[in-house]
Structures are given as structure tokens and as C-alpha cells.
Design an enzyme around this catalytic site. Structure first.
Site, PDB file in Angstrom:
ATOM      1  N   GLU A  47      27.553  -2.382  48.027  1.00  0.00           N
ATOM      2  CA  GLU A  47      28.464  -1.308  48.426  1.00  0.00           C
ATOM      3  C   GLU A  47      28.550  -0.285  47.294  1.00  0.00           C
ATOM      4  OE1 GLU A  47      32.537  -2.531  47.976  1.00  0.00           O
ATOM      5  OE2 GLU A  47      33.279  -1.079  49.428  1.00  0.00           O
ATOM      6  N   ASN A 115      33.159   5.365  53.337  1.00  0.00           N
ATOM      7  CA  ASN A 115      32.486   4.331  52.546  1.00  0.00           C
ATOM      8  C   ASN A 115      31.390   3.806  53.473  1.00  0.00           C
ATOM      9  OD1 ASN A 115      31.636   2.099  51.142  1.00  0.00           O
ATOM     10  ND2 ASN A 115      33.706   1.438  50.538  1.00  0.00           N
ATOM     11  N   LYS A 132      32.745   1.905  56.666  1.00  0.00           N
ATOM     12  CA  LYS A 132      33.692   0.807  56.434  1.00  0.00           C
ATOM     13  C   LYS A 132      34.985   0.974  57.230  1.00  0.00           C
ATOM     14  CE  LYS A 132      35.669  -1.763  52.515  1.00  0.00           C
ATOM     15  NZ  LYS A 132      35.706  -1.798  51.011  1.00  0.00           N
ATOM     16  N   GLU A 151      40.984   2.956  47.917  1.00  0.00           N
ATOM     17  CA  GLU A 151      40.068   3.234  49.036  1.00  0.00           C
ATOM     18  C   GLU A 151      40.772   3.962  50.170  1.00  0.00           C
ATOM     19  OE1 GLU A 151      37.660  -0.889  48.700  1.00  0.00           O
ATOM     20  OE2 GLU A 151      36.836   0.554  50.099  1.00  0.00           O
ATOM     21  N   CYS A 182      32.085  -5.096  52.286  1.00  0.00           N
ATOM     22  CA  CYS A 182      33.075  -5.682  51.403  1.00  0.00           C
ATOM     23  C   CYS A 182      34.284  -6.319  52.075  1.00  0.00           C
ATOM     24  CB  CYS A 182      33.515  -4.634  50.391  1.00  0.00           C
ATOM     25  SG  CYS A 182      34.184  -5.399  48.924  1.00  0.00           S
ATOM     26  N   ASN A 207      32.169  -4.895  46.126  1.00  0.00           N
ATOM     27  CA  ASN A 207      32.687  -4.681  44.768  1.00  0.00           C
ATOM     28  C   ASN A 207      34.035  -5.385  44.752  1.00  0.00           C
ATOM     29  OD1 ASN A 207      31.308  -1.958  43.250  1.00  0.00           O
ATOM     30  ND2 ASN A 207      30.966  -2.109  45.421  1.00  0.00           N
TER      31      ASN A 207
HETATM   32  N1  ING Z   1      37.068  -5.035  47.480  1.00  0.00           N
HETATM   33  C1  ING Z   1      37.847  -6.178  47.640  1.00  0.00           C
HETATM   34  C2  ING Z   1      37.348  -7.124  48.725  1.00  0.00           C
HETATM   35  O1  ING Z   1      37.853  -7.203  49.842  1.00  0.00           O
HETATM   36  C3  ING Z   1      39.993  -7.208  47.713  1.00  0.00           C
HETATM   37  C4  ING Z   1      39.293  -5.893  47.801  1.00  0.00           C
HETATM   38  C5  ING Z   1      39.823  -8.013  46.613  1.00  0.00           C
HETATM   39  C6  ING Z   1      40.763  -7.612  48.755  1.00  0.00           C
HETATM   40  C7  ING Z   1      40.445  -9.255  46.566  1.00  0.00           C
HETATM   41  C8  ING Z   1      41.407  -8.857  48.712  1.00  0.00           C
HETATM   42  C9  ING Z   1      41.250  -9.671  47.611  1.00  0.00           C
HETATM   43  O2  ING Z   1      36.456  -7.870  48.367  1.00  0.00           O
HETATM   44  C10 ING Z   1      36.648  -4.104  48.383  1.00  0.00           C
HETATM   45  N2  ING Z   1      35.939  -3.086  47.886  1.00  0.00           N
HETATM   46  O3  ING Z   1      36.912  -4.191  49.570  1.00  0.00           O
END
Ligand code: ING
Length: 327
Positions: A47, A115, A132, A151, A182, A207
């Protein structure tokens, strides 16, 4: 003859905020060269693969964030990727921030920000585009957070649904391919919409911070990778498909993202896993005939699904309180 394709997750290490796109593209071309030496036919990049994970940075003037977006694909900076694909006969998946001038639901043409990920044939045709849908984080500066995750500030919700296309790839004349990005991997709805289109290979980049950035409660660090793998393994198993999940990893301007990219088969088994948090190529031979068992037995959707019982899934956004039991 089995329908086998050799795929790769081309994991990227960190991209610092100050690094130009050319640095990342050069690294990606080198990964594609390595993929070619291993007989890889399709490479999945992460991503937002061209820049640092910029949603961690707050731009008060939102127009300043346009610097992180691509207004054309391919562009001068990304042309070397398309050239390498042609040179090696390799298809690739690329995640990037997209500016598109197109009409919105009201019919007004305007500059829109998504995205986005694309699937590109060796000849350079864009076979599929996805934007996304599940945007995590927040839209305004959140002072309580350790690191911002903006985001919802920089991207609109994707407007292409979760499409699947059947297209030639590698030595096969047709593979049912779909994408998500993601945070989408954490939502079973995304997987099932792809599964209901007979997807055989799901590609996704991510990410993901290696530690909880919200001050919202304890979460043991080792669970970050576990939750990512759990989501992808479940999605692949419950929709009888392969999944290639590729991380952007390592420490970007002091913020650590986890790697551990994986390739998963329709039984939910991890068939390859990255063990670094840097540029790393993992590969697997995917025999797509493995999808048949699940989708003709346990997950034969036409035989076993009961949509009349699933109304809440599309009727509701949030959860409601249940009725209180009374004797
Ligand atoms: N990153 C993270 C993901 O869903 C996140 C955001 C991190 C959500 C940890 C919940 C817990 O992997 C992106 N870019 O969506």
C-alpha cells in the site's frame, strides 16, 4: 495440468519522508529483477508504496498533502516499474495515493483523492483498479495520539466497490483476481464480497504500526502481527482463495511499521512469510485448483449461505444494544 502461478510479495522497508519517489521505485525494480530470477510471474507491492506513510503527518492546509499523490499512472517516476514489468514479463500490484479529476455522486467533476491500488499486466495494461473502502484513523489532528493516522483526512472512501476481474496472468489464460488495502483485511465483509465473485487470488498491501498508537487501552505488542495474519488467514480460508499480503515495514521517521508479509493458501495456511522488516521478496507456487475444495464443500456459497438471515450486515452501520432478558 494444474493451474499454477508463481507469485511474490515484494515487501518494502522504510521510506523516509524526505526520500523522493525514485528511491522507492529503484528498490522496487531491484525486487522485480530478483523476482524474475526466481521465475515469479506476479509481484505484489505494498500500500502507498511510492512514499512514506504520509497519513502519520498532519498538514493543516490539506492542499499541501497533494505532494504525496500521483496525478498520472504511469508517470515519469513510475515508468521504470512498467518498463521492468515489460522486460521481465511480470505483472504487478502497486499501491499509491491517487488524485483523480472525476465526477462525484452529485455529478460535479472535481479533484478527488483516494488510497488506490492497481493490477498491471506485463504489457502495462491496468487490468483492475481498487480504492480503499475502510479508512481507519481520523480526519482532524488528535493531540492525545502518539502518532497521527489521518487517512480520513486525506482520502475519500473508495467508490469502486471490491471488484474482481478474470484476466490472463503468468502462463495462465485466466485468473480471478481481486484487491483490498490494509485495514480492509480486518473486515470479513470485504473478503466475502470478493468471494461472492469467485475470486481466486486476493492481493493487498499494508502499512501497519507495530505498536498501538491510540491511547485507547492495552494491546500486547505481539498481537499486532497475530491480528494481521489471523485476518488474512481467515479471509483466505472462508472464501477459498489465495492471498498475497505485502507490508511496507521498518522505521519511517521514528515510526515503526511491522513487516511479516505473508502468502496464504485457500486452506488458510501461511505458505511463505517474510522475517525481516526491510526489502524482502517471498515467493510461492500457487496451484489455483486448491480453491475448488473449499468452494465446492464447506464454502459452496450457493448451497449453504442464507442471505435472508444476514440483513443486519448491510442494513446497519454500528451495533445496537440487545433486548434485556426478562423472566
Ligand atoms: N493501517 C492499519 C491497519 O489496519 C490499524 C491501521 C492498525 C488499524 C492497527 C487497527 C489496528 O493495518 C492502515 N493503513 O490501514
Amino acid at each position: 495440468m494444474s493451474r499454477t502461478i508463481t507469485v511474490a510479495a515484494a515487501q518494502l522497508g522504510p521510506i523516509q519522508k524526505a526520500e523522493p519517489r525514485g528511491i522507492a521505485v529503484d528498490r522496487m525494480v531491484r525486487l522485480m529483477e530478483r523476482a524474475h530470477k526466481r521465475g515469479v510471474e506476479l509481484v505484489v507491492f505494498p500500500e502507498l508504496a511510492l512514499t512514506t506513510f504520509f497519513p502519520r503527518h498532519y498538514h493543516e492546509d490539506i492542499a499541501e498533502a497533494d505532494r504525496w499523490f500521483e496525478t498520472a499512472m504511469p508517470s515519469n517516476e513510475t515508468a521504470p516499474l512498467f518498463a521492468a514489468a515489460r522486460k521481465y514479463g511480470i505483472g504487478f500490484h502497486l499501491g499509491y495515493a491517487e488524485i483523480a479529476h472525476e465526477s462525484d455522486d452529485t455529478g460535479i467533476v472535481r479533484k478527488r483523492h483516494f488510497n488506490t491500488s492497481i493490477l498491471v499486466s506485463p504489457a502495462g495494461d491496468i487490468l483492475l483498479k481498487y480504492r480503499k473502502v475502510h479508512l481507519p484513523g481520523h480526519a482532524e489532528f488528535a493531540p492525545e495520539r502518539v502518532v497521527q493516522h489521518l487517512e480520513k483526512r486525506y482520502f475519500e472512501v473508495g467508490n469502486l466497490g471490491f471488484p474482481v476481474i478474470r484476466a490472463p496472468m503468468g502462463g495462465l489464460d485466466g485468473i480471478n483476481m481481486g484487491m483490498m488495502i490494509c485495514n480492509d483485511r480486518r473486515w470479513p465483509e470485504a473478503w466475502r464480497v470478493l468471494g461472492l465473485q469467485s475470486v481466486e487470488l486476493v492481493m493487498l498491501g499494508y502499512n501497519t504500526p507495530s505498536i498501538n498508537q491510540e491511547a485507547g487501552g492495552f494491546e500486547a505488542h505481539h498481537l499486532r502481527v497475530f491480528h494481521s495474519h489471523l485476518s488474512i488467514q481467515a479471509g483466505a480460508y472462508q472464501n477459498a482463495c489465495f492471498a498475497v499480503a505485502t507490508a511496507k515495514a521498518g522505521t519511517e521517521d521514528g515510526c515503526e511499521l511491522f513487516g511479516h508479509s505473508i502468502i496464504v493458501n485457500p486452506q488458510g495456511e501461511i505458505v511463505a512469510m517474510a522475517t525481516s522488516w526491510d526489502d524482502e521478496l517471498i515467493t510461492a507456487d500457487c496451484n489455483l485448483d486448491m480453491c475448488t475444495l473449499g468452494r465446492t464443500t464447506i464454502f459452496a456459497f450457493d448451497k449453504h449461505r442464507r442471505p435472508e438471515a444476514y440483513g443486519r450486515i448491510t442494513d446497519q452501520v454500528g451495533a445496537v444494544e440487545p433486548p434485556l432478558w426478562r423472566k
